[in-house]
Enzyme design. Structure first.
Site, PDB file in Angstrom:
ATOM      1  N   GLY A  46       5.752  33.034  24.328  1.00 20.32           N
ATOM      2  CA  GLY A  46       5.548  31.994  23.663  1.00 20.32           C
ATOM      3  C   GLY A  46       6.365  30.705  23.866  1.00 20.32           C
ATOM      4  N   LYS A 202      -6.752  12.226 -11.119  1.00 21.57           N
ATOM      5  CA  LYS A 202      -6.721  13.563 -10.620  1.00 21.57           C
ATOM      6  C   LYS A 202      -5.671  14.188 -11.032  1.00 21.57           C
ATOM      7  CE  LYS A 202      -4.913  13.191  -6.071  1.00 21.57           C
ATOM      8  NZ  LYS A 202      -5.322  13.346  -4.772  1.00 21.57           N
ATOM      9  N   THR A 235      -8.054  20.058   3.779  1.00 24.50           N
ATOM     10  CA  THR A 235      -9.183  20.959   3.384  1.00 24.50           C
ATOM     11  C   THR A 235     -10.482  20.399   2.659  1.00 24.50           C
ATOM     12  OG1 THR A 235      -8.170  21.588   1.237  1.00 24.50           O
ATOM     13  CG2 THR A 235      -7.544  22.988   3.085  1.00 24.50           C
ATOM     14  N   THR A 238     -10.258  17.864  -2.636  1.00 23.97           N
ATOM     15  CA  THR A 238      -9.752  16.643  -3.420  1.00 23.97           C
ATOM     16  C   THR A 238     -10.758  15.516  -3.133  1.00 23.97           C
ATOM     17  OG1 THR A 238      -7.387  17.290  -3.280  1.00 23.97           O
ATOM     18  CG2 THR A 238      -8.388  14.786  -3.914  1.00 23.97           C
TER      19      THR A 238
END
Length: 326
Positions: A46, A202, A235, A238
């Site tokens: 790696g 929020k 993701t 929200t």
């Protein structure tokens, strides 16, 4: 031609990591040059190897690297590239990180937490970088983490000029996803002809990553075209929740505009199903074919970065690209 010479002596070279070669190619095309020939590969364990095939002695070097997943691998590759340029006697090294890594970790929410955005700046400096260039930092104070010049480029002109063609300017409202981005929303509103502002209230549990709950909208959005802005979409939870809040409050339509399309799963599915009419992002990060969806529009950030590189190389003004607001 892999370099540009100014005044018979200054040399500009542009090197690119392997994370987003398409963006790097667009940038050098705008500059009228080519990428510095580079050998880069991974050893079996790696470890990353990088070597530049042409001399960079005395050159003004720009090191472009995007930071999608796996982000730590691309950070390490960029640091090794900087070290290689330093040891090859490049005169000045500018880090070009359109999406600044670890930008969300820019302060301590609780005791015993790191400030990883500052650590990234220290790593760049230690590796040998003299200057840093990035697009739409998560917070402006990150500029102070790097001990040297920082060019903070803004994608608002690019995104807003496109969005202007997609909405009724007489019925548009700019919506911030939280109170922290109201200042950016004001700049958007100005570019959309003095549009009114709103923001989504929020709540977030700082102990749970990638999770916030959109509750209600503050501002007049009923019957209006809403432009929901943010710096990044990870993701998508929200921003998708905010779209639903706006639609439930009577918005005529919702367009999402964001600079950095991180798009960690299940972002693409959430965005495609959330009810937004269009999702407009830039290509600061590569977006795989399987993560694209019908409502997605991707604008190229390459012309902006190329102009900024040209200004830096010519000792010009990057701030002038943004009406003095950079």
């Amino acid at each position: 031609m892999t370099e540009i010479t100014a005044h018979g002596e200054k040399r500009l070279v542009v090197a690119s990591g392997r994370a987003h070669p398409e963006l790097a190619q667009e940038i050098v095309k705008e500059l009228g040059t080519e990428l510095l020939p580079t050998s880069a590969y991974d050893f079996a364990n790696g470890e990353i190897y990088v070597r530049f095939e042409d001399s960079v002695r005395g050159a003004d070097a720009f090191v472009i690297q995007a930071h999608p997943a796996p982000i730590n691998e691309w950070i390490m590759e960029q640091l090794i590239m900087i070290d290689s340029l330093k040891r090859a006697s490049a005169k000045r090294i500018t880090v070009v990180s359109p999406f600044y890594p670890y930008a969300r970790q820019d302060k301590k929410h609780r005791g015993r937490e790191p400030i990883s955005a500052r650590l990234m700046a220290d790593l760049y400096k230690t590796a040998g970088a003299h200057r840093l260039m990035s697009v739409d930092l998560h917070t402006a104070q990150i500029q102070g983490f790097f001990d040297g010049p920082v060019d903070h480029l803004m994608a608002i002109p690019l995104l807003a000029d496109y969005v202007r063609t997609r909405v009724d300017l007489n019925k548009v409202t700019v919506v911030s996803p939280d109170t922290g981005r109201v200042r950016v929303a004001e700049q958007w509103a100005e570019r959309l002809g003095g549009a009114p502002l709103a923001f989504v209230h929020k709540t977030r549990d700082v102990t749970v990553p990638n999770q916030a709950v959109s509750k209600q909208v503050v501002g007049q959005i009923e019957g209006r075209d809403c432009v929901l802005i943010d710096d990044m979409i990870d993701t998508g939870g929200t921003i998708s929740g905010a779209v639903q809040v706006l639609n439930n409050a009577g918005a005529r339509s919702v367009i999402i505009a964001a600079t950095h399309a991180v798009f960690s799963d299940p972002a693409s599915r959430r965005l495609a199903e959330c009810g937004a009419r269009e999702v407009v992002v830039t290509n600061t990060l590569p977006i795989a074919a399987e993560k694209r969806f019908e409502q997605l529009t991707v604008l190229s950030i390459a012309p902006l970065i190329a102009r900024a590189i040209h200004e830096v190389f010519d000792d010009g003004s990057v701030t002038s690209l943004f009406d003095g607001r950079s």
